[in-house]
Scaffold this active site. Structure first.
Site, PDB file in Angstrom:
ATOM      1  N   LYS A  69      67.403  44.675 -39.924  1.00 10.22           N
ATOM      2  CA  LYS A  69      66.392  45.285 -40.610  1.00 10.22           C
ATOM      3  C   LYS A  69      66.471  47.157 -40.753  1.00 10.22           C
ATOM      4  O   LYS A  69      67.236  47.424 -40.079  1.00 10.22           O
ATOM      5  CB  LYS A  69      64.845  45.175 -39.253  1.00 10.22           C
ATOM      6  CG  LYS A  69      63.613  45.756 -39.846  1.00 10.22           C
ATOM      7  CD  LYS A  69      62.542  45.773 -38.470  1.00 10.22           C
ATOM      8  CE  LYS A  69      61.483  46.486 -39.247  1.00 10.22           C
ATOM      9  NZ  LYS A  69      60.300  45.893 -37.927  1.00 10.22           N
ATOM     10  N   SER A  78      55.994  44.111 -39.324  1.00 12.91           N
ATOM     11  CA  SER A  78      56.759  44.019 -40.629  1.00 12.91           C
ATOM     12  C   SER A  78      58.063  44.239 -40.479  1.00 12.91           C
ATOM     13  O   SER A  78      58.285  43.818 -41.539  1.00 12.91           O
ATOM     14  CB  SER A  78      57.118  45.768 -39.573  1.00 12.91           C
ATOM     15  OG  SER A  78      58.034  45.773 -38.919  1.00 12.91           O
ATOM     16  N   SER A  83      55.334  42.907 -34.312  1.00 16.87           N
ATOM     17  CA  SER A  83      56.447  42.646 -35.576  1.00 16.87           C
ATOM     18  C   SER A  83      57.412  41.973 -35.825  1.00 16.87           C
ATOM     19  O   SER A  83      58.352  41.508 -36.990  1.00 16.87           O
ATOM     20  CB  SER A  83      57.098  44.629 -36.572  1.00 16.87           C
ATOM     21  OG  SER A  83      55.509  44.882 -36.829  1.00 16.87           O
TER      22      SER A  83
HETATM   23  N1  GLN Z   1      51.185  44.975 -37.710  1.00 18.23           N
HETATM   24  C1  GLN Z   1      50.799  46.448 -36.634  1.00 18.23           C
HETATM   25  C2  GLN Z   1      51.543  47.256 -37.164  1.00 18.23           C
HETATM   26  O1  GLN Z   1      50.243  47.095 -38.159  1.00 18.23           O
HETATM   27  C3  GLN Z   1      52.600  46.058 -35.538  1.00 18.23           C
HETATM   28  C4  GLN Z   1      53.659  46.376 -36.314  1.00 18.23           C
HETATM   29  C5  GLN Z   1      54.723  46.198 -35.825  1.00 18.23           C
HETATM   30  O2  GLN Z   1      54.967  45.955 -34.983  1.00 18.23           O
HETATM   31  N2  GLN Z   1      55.302  47.200 -35.879  1.00 18.23           N
HETATM   32  O3  GLN Z   1      51.336  48.514 -36.267  1.00 18.23           O
END
Ligand code: GLN
Length: 440
Positions: free
Chosen positions: A25, A105, A129
Site C-alpha cells: 500500500k 482505503s 480500510s
Molecule cells: N473509510 C474510513 C474513513 O474514511 C476508514 C479508513 C481507514 O480505515 N483508513 O476514514
C-alpha cells in the site's frame, strides 16, 4: 531482490516469505521508492528510509512488485478519493459490466490480490480500510491488535486508530504474512512488546466448544437481505463445527460512527499539519510565508482531506473541544467497555463486514455520510483497539463477494485465524459465476 532471493535459496537460507511477490500500500515508506499516500501533496516524495513493517517483510525474503493505490491519506472507502484516480474492482456484477469500486482505503491492495497481480499485499486499517476492501474483493483481510505492527514509516492518518495488516487470498497466507510484519519497535512509542504464538500452527481445524457472540445491534436497517442471509449461513457453519452461538449486546454501537468521525478527523488535522511546503512534498510559492502555506495546502490536498482537516480543526478548537472531542473520547471508553463485557461471556464475535457489496465507480452518493456508512461494522473495532478479520463468505444476488467479520479480544489473532480457517472449509460459493476459492 528476486536474484538475491534466489541466491539465498541456493544457500538454503529460506525466510518465511522467501521469494513471495507482494504489493505494498502506498502509505508505507519504501526507501528510494516514491511514496505518495494517494495525495498530490506527496506526489514527488521519495522517502530516505524504510517503514518497519516493510523492512520486516524484506528481512523475511518477500519481494516488492509495486506500490498500491489508496484513498488520499487512507481517507475513504472506495479509492475514489485518490489523487491519481480510482482503482477498479476485478469483480463485476451479473447484470452489467460497470466498473465497480474495490473498497477502500486499501482498494489497490485488494484489487491487486483479487486480480492475481500480487500474491498478497500490505494494508492499513483506521476504521475498516483492510476489512472493507477485502470483503468487497472476496479476500481475507486481518487488522491485528493496535500496537502489534509498528507505525514507524507509515504515513499517519489518525495515530490512535491506525494499524497495519494484510490482505491475502487465503487464511493461511494471512497467518504467515502477519506474523512476519509484527514486531516490537522502539521507534514507535505505541508499539507493543507482545509475542504472538505461531499463527500458522494455530490453524488446527478445531473450534469445538468455541463460544461465538452475535451482537444484536449489528442487525441494522441498512443491512441488505443477502448480507444478513450470509451472516446466518456463517452462524450455521460455526454450529456445524461444534461452536456454541450466543446473542450478545454492544449497546453503544450506534455511537461508534459519529465518535470515529470526530476523533479520526481531529487526529488527522494535527497529523497533516506537517505538510507545509517547507520540509518535503509539494510547494506552491506565494508572496508571503502564509500565502505559500495556503497555496501549497489548497493545491496539494483533495476535497475529502480538506473536509476532514476542517472538521478536525473545528472539534479541537477552543469552545468546542469539550463538547465534541472530549465527549467523543468518553464514548470511545464506553464502546471499549461494551466489548470487554461481551468477551466475558464469548470468545469471539461474528458480524457482517459491510452492509452491502461493491458499488459502481459512477454511483457514489454526493452525501459523504453515505460513504461513511460503509464502515458502520468495522469502526467500533478500531475505537476499541481490537483485532478483527474479514473472510469471504458468499455472493450477493448480483454475484458480488460478501464478507463476514470475526472480532476478538486483544491478542486473539490466533483464534480469529483458526475460526476463519474452519469457516472457510465449510463455505461453498458455487452459486456464483466466479469462484472465490480458485486458489485451492
Ligand atoms: N473509510 C474510513 C474513513 O474514511 C476508514 C479508513 C481507514 O480505515 N483508513 O476514514
Amino acid at each position: 531482490a528476486a536474484k538475491r532471493s534466489d541466491q539465498r535459496l541456493q544457500k538454503g537460507q529460506v525466510g518465511a516469505m522467501e521469494g513471495k511477490p507482494i504489493g505494498i500500500k502506498d502509505l508505507f515508506c519504501t526507501k528510494n521508492v516514491k511514496t505518495t499516500a494517494g495525495s498530490k501533496i506527496l506526489s514527488n516524495f521519495i522517502p530516505p528510509y524504510e517503514s518497519t513493517v516493510t523492512q520486516n517483510l524484506w528481512d523475511a525474503g518477500a519481494i516488492m512488485l509495486g506500490k498500491l493505490n489508496l484513498d488520499e491519506f487512507a481517507m475513504g472507502s472506495s479509492t475514489l478519493a485518490s489523487a491519481f484516480g480510482p482503482t477498479v474492482n476485478p469483480w463485476q456484477r451479473t447484470s452489467d459490466n460497470k466498473p465497480l469500486v474495490p473498497g477502500g482505503s486499501s482498494g489497490g491492495s485488494a484489487a491487486a490480490v483479487a486480480s492475481y497481480s500480487a500474491m498478497a499485499a500490505t494494508a492499513t486499517d483506521t476504521g475498516g480500510s483492510i476489512r472493507q476492501p477485502a470483503a468487497l474483493c472476496g479476500l481475507v483481510g486481518i487488522k491485528p491488535t493496535y500496537g502489534l505492527c509498528s507505525r514507524y514509516g507509515t504515513v499517519a492518518f489518525a495515530s490512535s486508530l491506525d494499524q497495519a495488516g494484510v490482505i491475502t487470498r487465503t487464511v493461511r497466507d494471512s497467518a504467515i504474512m502477519l506474523q512476519v510484519m509484527i514486531s516490537h519497535d522502539p521507534k514507535d512509542g505505541t508499539s507493543l512488546n507482545h509475542a504472538l504464538p505461531n499463527l500458522e500452527a494455530a490453524l488446527t481445524g478445531n473450534i469445538k466448544g468455541l463460544k461465538v457472540g452475535i451482537p444484536n445491534e449489528y442487525r441494522t436497517s441498512n443491512l441488505k437481505k443477502d448480507m444478513s442471509d450470509t451472516w446466518d449461513k456463517g452462524i450455521d457453519w460455526l454450529k456445524q463445527a461444534g461452536a456454541e452461538i450466543r446473542e450478545v449486546s454492544l449497546p453503544h454501537t450506534k455511537y461508534a460512527l459519529p465518535t470515529y468521525y470526530i476523533l479520526a478527523p481531529a487526529e488527522a488535522s494535527s497529523n497533516l499539519s506537517r505538510y507545509d511546503g517547507l520540509r518535503y512534498g509539494l510547494r506552491v510559492e506565494g508572496h508571503t510565508l502564509d500565502e505559500m502555506y495556503e497555496n501549497t495546502r489548497a493545491e496539494g490536498f483533495g476535497t475529502e482531506v480538506k473536509r476532514r482537516i476542517m472538521v478536525g480543526t473545528y472539534v479541537l478548537s477552543a469552545g468546542y473541544y469539550d463538547a465534541y472531542y472530549l465527549q467523543a473520547q468518553k464514548v470511545r471508553s464506553l464502546i471499549k467497555q461494551d466489548f470487554n463485557t461481551a468477551f466475558k461471556s464469548v470468545d469471539v464475535l461474528l458480524t457482517p463486514s459491510t452492509p452491502t457489496g461493491a458499488f459502481a465507480l459512477d454511483e457514489p452518493s454526493t452525501d459523504p455520510i453515505e460513504m461513511y456508512m460503509q464502515d458502520v461494522f468495522t469502526v467500533p473495532v478500531n475505537l476499541a483497539g481490537l483485532p478483527a478479520l474479514s473472510l469471504p463468505a458468499g455472493l450477493s444476488k448480483e454475484g458480488l463477494p460478501l464478507g463476514l467479520q470475526l472480532i476478538g479480544p486483544n491478542f486473539s489473532e490466533d483464534l480469529l485465524l483458526r475460526t476463519a480457517d474452519v469457516m472457510d472449509t465449510l463455505a461453498t460459493f458455487d452459486e456464483g459465476r466466479q469462484t472465490l476459492r480458485n486458489t485451492k
